[in-house]
Design a protein around this motif. Structure first.
Motif, PDB file in Angstrom:
ATOM      1  N   LEU A  75      29.168 -25.230  -0.017  1.00  0.00           N
ATOM      2  CA  LEU A  75      28.002 -25.326  -0.885  1.00  0.00           C
ATOM      3  C   LEU A  75      28.087 -24.262  -1.982  1.00  0.00           C
ATOM      4  O   LEU A  75      28.388 -23.096  -1.712  1.00  0.00           O
ATOM      5  CB  LEU A  75      26.732 -25.114  -0.063  1.00  0.00           C
ATOM      6  CG  LEU A  75      25.405 -25.254  -0.812  1.00  0.00           C
ATOM      7  CD1 LEU A  75      25.166 -26.705  -1.214  1.00  0.00           C
ATOM      8  CD2 LEU A  75      24.256 -24.731   0.047  1.00  0.00           C
ATOM      9  N   ILE A  76      27.781 -24.680  -3.242  1.00  0.00           N
ATOM     10  CA  ILE A  76      27.807 -23.742  -4.362  1.00  0.00           C
ATOM     11  C   ILE A  76      26.486 -23.823  -5.134  1.00  0.00           C
ATOM     12  O   ILE A  76      25.543 -24.484  -4.719  1.00  0.00           O
ATOM     13  CB  ILE A  76      29.003 -24.015  -5.305  1.00  0.00           C
ATOM     14  CG1 ILE A  76      28.876 -25.395  -5.969  1.00  0.00           C
ATOM     15  CG2 ILE A  76      30.317 -23.923  -4.537  1.00  0.00           C
ATOM     16  CD1 ILE A  76      29.913 -25.649  -7.047  1.00  0.00           C
ATOM     17  N   ASP A  77      26.423 -23.136  -6.268  1.00  0.00           N
ATOM     18  CA  ASP A  77      25.280 -23.124  -7.184  1.00  0.00           C
ATOM     19  C   ASP A  77      24.060 -22.468  -6.529  1.00  0.00           C
ATOM     20  O   ASP A  77      24.159 -21.373  -6.001  1.00  0.00           O
ATOM     21  CB  ASP A  77      24.981 -24.529  -7.694  1.00  0.00           C
ATOM     22  CG  ASP A  77      24.133 -24.517  -8.963  1.00  0.00           C
ATOM     23  OD1 ASP A  77      24.409 -23.665  -9.843  1.00  0.00           O
ATOM     24  OD2 ASP A  77      23.200 -25.318  -9.082  1.00  0.00           O
ATOM     25  N   GLU A  78      22.897 -23.116  -6.553  1.00  0.00           N
ATOM     26  CA  GLU A  78      21.670 -22.510  -6.059  1.00  0.00           C
ATOM     27  C   GLU A  78      20.912 -23.493  -5.174  1.00  0.00           C
ATOM     28  O   GLU A  78      21.210 -24.682  -5.148  1.00  0.00           O
ATOM     29  CB  GLU A  78      20.777 -22.080  -7.234  1.00  0.00           C
ATOM     30  CG  GLU A  78      20.331 -23.251  -8.108  1.00  0.00           C
ATOM     31  CD  GLU A  78      19.505 -22.816  -9.300  1.00  0.00           C
ATOM     32  OE1 GLU A  78      19.180 -21.632  -9.429  1.00  0.00           O
ATOM     33  OE2 GLU A  78      19.175 -23.693 -10.124  1.00  0.00           O
ATOM     34  N   ILE A  79      19.918 -22.974  -4.454  1.00  0.00           N
ATOM     35  CA  ILE A  79      18.995 -23.824  -3.693  1.00  0.00           C
ATOM     36  C   ILE A  79      17.603 -23.444  -4.175  1.00  0.00           C
ATOM     37  O   ILE A  79      16.906 -22.650  -3.548  1.00  0.00           O
ATOM     38  CB  ILE A  79      19.116 -23.617  -2.173  1.00  0.00           C
ATOM     39  CG1 ILE A  79      20.578 -23.670  -1.720  1.00  0.00           C
ATOM     40  CG2 ILE A  79      18.296 -24.661  -1.426  1.00  0.00           C
ATOM     41  CD1 ILE A  79      20.767 -23.387  -0.235  1.00  0.00           C
ATOM     42  N   ALA A  80      17.205 -23.971  -5.322  1.00  0.00           N
ATOM     43  CA  ALA A  80      15.951 -23.595  -5.960  1.00  0.00           C
ATOM     44  C   ALA A  80      14.926 -24.716  -5.851  1.00  0.00           C
ATOM     45  O   ALA A  80      15.255 -25.878  -5.587  1.00  0.00           O
ATOM     46  CB  ALA A  80      16.197 -23.232  -7.421  1.00  0.00           C
TER      47      ALA A  80
END
Length: 227
Positions: free
Chosen positions: A197-202
């Protein structure tokens, strides 16, 4: 630090240790001054939203770490709105992975003749779309991803299994504060040949309801962070 990418909501820098630094901005996607995570262009600036999105991501990344789920998250500096992450290679030119727990939104627009809005989807439903603003983020199947040389079947299986597991973890955490997760969007990439998993969890990447009413991303962020 060397700047390697200027995104809509984050700036990306290369660190000397080989990792990558994400600088979260206060710019938000939207239209006519209204925040809309589904829009493809910057519509407004909300002071402090960059740090809030970072805090939300940290909240979930730390939970995933405790659950033994590997992600690109290394550490974060909330005061400077930055997150250090592992270097990863994206799929193709960018691939979004959506997990749906209830039928709504574009799912209903496509399949509304067969399922009612708000219907629970047992076990969750995973779909992938190309990140392509001009083409409206088109859907792409597992077989197409393999034919196009973007990933193999084993990688897709890993991506799907992780998506369902992570979605379940996020949904259970939200349920603790009376929130109902309908769907959520992720990004994955390769790190040392492994899909993570990459990026963000927003909040802007998920659709959440409370007592049957939609919770907007700004309010959702406050609820998650207890502010």
């Amino acid at each position: 630090m060397e700047k390697i990418y200027e995104g809509k909501t984050k700036t990306v820098y290369q660190l000397e240790n080989g990792n990558v630094l994400l600088k979260f901005k206060d710019d938000c996607t939207g239209k006519d001054g209204v925040f809309d995570p589904g829009e493809n262009s910057i519509g407004l600036t909300i002071e402090g939203i960059g740090k809030a999105n970072l805090e939300t991501s940290i909240h979930f990344f730390e939970i995933l770490k405790k659950e033994g789920v590997k992600t690109h998250y290394v550490s974060a500096d909330i005061d400077n709105a930055t997150m250090e992450v592992l270097p990863c290679k994206v799929f193709g030119k960018g691939l979004e992975v959506i997990c749906r727990l209830k039928a709504t939104g574009s799912f209903i627009r496509r399949y509304g003749d067969y399922i009612a809005d708000g219907t629970a989807i047992e076990g969750g439903y995973v779909e992938t779309t190309f990140k392509d603003d001009a083409k409206g983020d088109p859907l792409v199947t597992e077989d197409a991803l393999v034919v196009l040389g973007i990933m193999n079947h084993d990688d897709y299986k890993s991506l799907k299994e992780q998506t369902l597991k992570i979605t379940k973890i996020v949904a259970e955490d939200l349920a603790k504060i009376g929130l109902d997760l309908y769907d959520i969007k992720f990004e994955f990439g390769y790190h040392n040949g492994e899909v993570i998993l990459i990026d963000e969890i927003a909040s802007g990447n998920m659709r959440v309801y409370k007592d049957g009413k939609y919770v907007d991303p700004v309010t959702l962020t406050s609820l998650i962070l207890g502010k």
